[in-house]
Design a protein around this motif. Structure first.
Motif, PDB file in Angstrom:
ATOM      1  N   PRO A   9      72.824  18.318  -7.662  1.00  0.00           N
ATOM      2  CA  PRO A   9      71.676  18.560  -6.648  1.00  0.00           C
ATOM      3  C   PRO A   9      70.373  19.063  -7.492  1.00  0.00           C
ATOM      4  O   PRO A   9      70.448  19.260  -8.533  1.00  0.00           O
ATOM      5  CB  PRO A   9      72.267  19.504  -5.701  1.00  0.00           C
ATOM      6  CG  PRO A   9      73.208  20.489  -6.722  1.00  0.00           C
ATOM      7  CD  PRO A   9      73.908  19.028  -7.561  1.00  0.00           C
ATOM      8  N   THR A  10      69.444  18.844  -6.656  1.00  0.00           N
ATOM      9  CA  THR A  10      68.083  19.149  -7.096  1.00  0.00           C
ATOM     10  C   THR A  10      67.994  20.620  -7.529  1.00  0.00           C
ATOM     11  O   THR A  10      68.402  21.551  -6.664  1.00  0.00           O
ATOM     12  CB  THR A  10      66.923  18.903  -6.058  1.00  0.00           C
ATOM     13  OG1 THR A  10      66.915  17.625  -5.719  1.00  0.00           O
ATOM     14  CG2 THR A  10      65.558  19.408  -6.520  1.00  0.00           C
ATOM     15  N   ASP A  53      69.414  15.272  -1.250  1.00  0.00           N
ATOM     16  CA  ASP A  53      69.237  16.457  -2.008  1.00  0.00           C
ATOM     17  C   ASP A  53      69.909  16.262  -3.469  1.00  0.00           C
ATOM     18  O   ASP A  53      70.803  17.104  -3.820  1.00  0.00           O
ATOM     19  CB  ASP A  53      69.460  17.879  -1.589  1.00  0.00           C
ATOM     20  CG  ASP A  53      69.307  19.058  -2.713  1.00  0.00           C
ATOM     21  OD1 ASP A  53      68.421  18.778  -3.280  1.00  0.00           O
ATOM     22  OD2 ASP A  53      70.153  19.871  -2.416  1.00  0.00           O
ATOM     23  N   TYR A  55      69.335  15.104  -7.301  1.00  0.00           N
ATOM     24  CA  TYR A  55      68.219  15.261  -8.576  1.00  0.00           C
ATOM     25  C   TYR A  55      68.794  14.144  -9.600  1.00  0.00           C
ATOM     26  O   TYR A  55      67.992  13.459 -10.162  1.00  0.00           O
ATOM     27  CB  TYR A  55      68.033  16.422  -9.116  1.00  0.00           C
ATOM     28  CG  TYR A  55      67.116  16.299 -10.342  1.00  0.00           C
ATOM     29  CD1 TYR A  55      65.713  16.089  -9.901  1.00  0.00           C
ATOM     30  CD2 TYR A  55      67.600  16.414 -11.408  1.00  0.00           C
ATOM     31  CE1 TYR A  55      64.862  15.868 -11.015  1.00  0.00           C
ATOM     32  CE2 TYR A  55      66.477  16.739 -12.573  1.00  0.00           C
ATOM     33  CZ  TYR A  55      65.176  16.063 -12.399  1.00  0.00           C
ATOM     34  OH  TYR A  55      64.312  16.192 -13.403  1.00  0.00           O
TER      35      TYR A  55
END
Length: 104
Positions: A9-10, A53, A55
């Motif tokens: 995830p980010t 979400d 990354y």
């Protein structure tokens, strides 16, 4: 061929994540016995429904699931797994998928 897909995830600090991921984690993971190829997403990640979400996505290629399991049972695999928990702890939302492929 077997794959391990790791979806990150980010992170709160993108620069710190990338620095650790590319300077420390990738070199550790590239030492995994039996690793055939290591691919990393580049640029933004999207879905048909919009921007998730997510990354970064890493894809590791091995001959089969047995080779993948042996790689992560090795000292190199244990080091890579321990390092991943430093920059992307289990509670961070990181997802991992292990599977065999077949061409259709």
């Amino acid at each position: 061929m077997a794959h391990m897909i790791v979806i990150y995830p980010t992170p709160a600090d993108i620069e710190a994540f990338d620095r650790h991921y590319f300077d420390i984690h990738v070199p550790l993971a590239k030492k995994l016995p039996g690793l055939r190829k290591y691919e990393v997403s580049q640029g933004p990640i999207a879905t048909p429904a919009g921007v998730p979400d997510v990354y970064r996505i890493g894809t590791l290629h091995f001959d089969d699931l047995a080779a993948l399991k042996r790689a992560f049972a090795s000292p190199e695999g244990q080091a890579a797994a321990a390092d991943r928990r430093l920059f992307a702890p289990d509670a961070s939302g990181v997802q991992m998928y292990l599977f065999d492929n077949r061409e259709v």
